[in-house]
Design an enzyme around this catalytic site. Structure first.
Site, PDB file in Angstrom:
ATOM      1  N   CYS A  53       0.860  -1.133   0.069  1.00 22.15           N
ATOM      2  CA  CYS A  53       0.113  -0.115  -0.006  1.00 22.15           C
ATOM      3  C   CYS A  53       0.976   1.438  -0.028  1.00 22.15           C
ATOM      4  O   CYS A  53       1.298   1.551   0.912  1.00 22.15           O
ATOM      5  CB  CYS A  53      -0.922   0.024   1.144  1.00 22.15           C
ATOM      6  SG  CYS A  53      -1.958   1.542   1.330  1.00 22.15           S
ATOM      7  N   CYS A  94      -0.506   4.051   2.274  1.00 22.58           N
ATOM      8  CA  CYS A  94      -0.379   3.814   3.637  1.00 22.58           C
ATOM      9  C   CYS A  94       1.093   4.259   4.141  1.00 22.58           C
ATOM     10  O   CYS A  94       1.378   4.618   5.108  1.00 22.58           O
ATOM     11  CB  CYS A  94      -0.558   2.533   4.058  1.00 22.58           C
ATOM     12  SG  CYS A  94      -2.119   1.928   3.131  1.00 22.58           S
ATOM     13  N   ASP A  95       2.060   3.634   3.433  1.00 23.96           N
ATOM     14  CA  ASP A  95       3.528   3.469   3.752  1.00 23.96           C
ATOM     15  C   ASP A  95       4.380   4.391   2.817  1.00 23.96           C
ATOM     16  O   ASP A  95       5.780   4.342   3.324  1.00 23.96           O
ATOM     17  CB  ASP A  95       3.925   2.007   3.404  1.00 23.96           C
ATOM     18  CG  ASP A  95       3.226   1.254   4.516  1.00 23.96           C
ATOM     19  OD1 ASP A  95       2.539   1.639   5.494  1.00 23.96           O
ATOM     20  OD2 ASP A  95       3.033   0.016   4.016  1.00 23.96           O
TER      21      ASP A  95
END
Ligand code: NAP
Length: 326
Positions: A151, A154-155
């Site tokens: 992701c 997200c990261d």
């Protein structure tokens, strides 16, 4: 929706419908069913919105010029919430038909097990979506969260001003690379073929980014690193040569697969594990419907997920009317 985390009424209530998954398909079903006056409980194991939460931007949903995945997911939540659907963050582990339950003389009540408790409904909509595919490399699990990610949204921020590689050639990989190009110093996009599966518009945007480099006809064969990822080994399937690429992160964006095995007894699955449905999103079991990416279909987009959610809900209402009229 009732408040996040509120305990649903296990064993004491028979819902008109239980929906498994709070992505676009599941929430659309909930909206239609609540508007038809039906009681609804939605189970979601991760986040409202499903995979779309991780999309940087959505620009292909009619009537919405541009919206982030997070804002879109919030809007889904608000809409179903305002209509009074119940939501529980629990993973469904089993689904079966309960032929009889004390006090219930009608057949076809579904029993859903989630987090070890049993819940009952007259109908079920499976809208369980998909999960990320993995490369299947031996070091992949050990390095997940230590440089290997599924992701980018997200990261990606963890790799600010660092080097990142993305593997895949679909819209997810292209969108991930585009997002990372604004965060990272350098972004490599590795794809096993010479042309991308994803949209030309995204490919064009990427080709104008000075810090993005395409590595085509190439496959990631090995991951290296101790405490965290440091490099990947790449095989060029045109030249037959191997090379090493130093990178701080590898974002794997090679598609998704269904996880429908716990429904397998009541629905037919195709060879890839997708639920086989009829035109009304109905499955081989009366009262059991499937909507969105988890079912066998050609095009998996937000708009087709929403369409499925509506079709399944209309099918549920017709089914409930038949059931109550019996
Ligand atoms: P996808 O379209 O299935 O693409 C997967 C990509 O990964 C393909 O390019 C495939 O290569 C490659 N791949 C598959 N297995 C691989 C492996 N083992 N090793 C290396 N590469 C591998 O998946 P997606 O990009 O996640 O998209 C899924 C759906 O969501 C699509 O319908 C997409 O349009 C949609 N989506 C839309 C948006 C949007 O902005 N509207 C954003 C994200 C996703 P080949 O091409 O060689 O098969």
């Amino acid at each position: 929706m009732e408040k996040y985390g509120k305990e649903p009424k296990a064993e004491t209530v028979i819902y008109d419908s239980i929906i498994i998954g709070a992505g676009t398909a599941g929430i659309t079903s909930a909206v239609y069913l609540r508007r038809a006056g039906k009681t609804v409980l939605i189970f979601e194991k991760q986040a409202v919105g499903g995979q779309i939460v991780f999309s940087h931007k959505i620009e292909n949903y009619p009537g919405i010029k541009s919206i982030s995945g997070g804002d879109y997911a919030d809007a889904l939540y608000e809409q179903a919430s305002a209509l009074g659907a119940e939501l529980a963050f629990k993973a469904v582990t089993d689904l079966s038909v309960c032929p009889s339950k004390s006090g219930i003389d009608k057949p076809g009540i579904f029993k859903i097990t989630a987090d070890g408790k049993e819940y009952f409904a007259k109908s079920v909509v499976i809208a369980a979506g998909l999960r990320h595919k993995k490369l299947g490399l031996p070091e992949e699990s050990a390095l997940a969260g230590l440089g290997v990610s599924y992701c980018a949204l997200c990261d990606g921020a963890f790799f600010k001003n660092q080097t990142a590689a993305v593997v895949g050639g679909g819209n997810t990989a292209l969108s991930d690379a585009l997002f990372l190009s604004s965060v990272c110093k350098k972004v490599y996009l590795i794809h096993r073929r010479g042309t991308f599966r994803g949209e030309e518009r995204l490919v064009k945007s990427l080709s104008h980014k000075p810090n993005v480099e395409f590595i085509l006809h190439s496959e990631v064969k090995e991951l290296s690193g101790g405490q965290s990822l440091t490099a990947i080994r790449i095989f060029n399937n045109n030249s037959g040569e191997y090379s090493e690429l130093k990178t701080d992160a590898l974002f794997v964006a090679i598609g998704q697969k269904p996880s429908n095995s716990c429904f397998g007894g009541l629905v037919g699955l195709d060879d890839d594990g997708f639920i086989i449905t009829q035109q009304a999103c109905n499955t081989k079991t009366d009262g059991l419907f499937a909507a969105g990416d988890c079912r066998q279909k050609q095009i998996r987009q937000l708009v087709t997920a929403a369409a499925d959610g509506a079709i399944a809900a209309v099918g549920v209402v017709e089914y409930l009317n038949r059931l109550d009229g019996d």
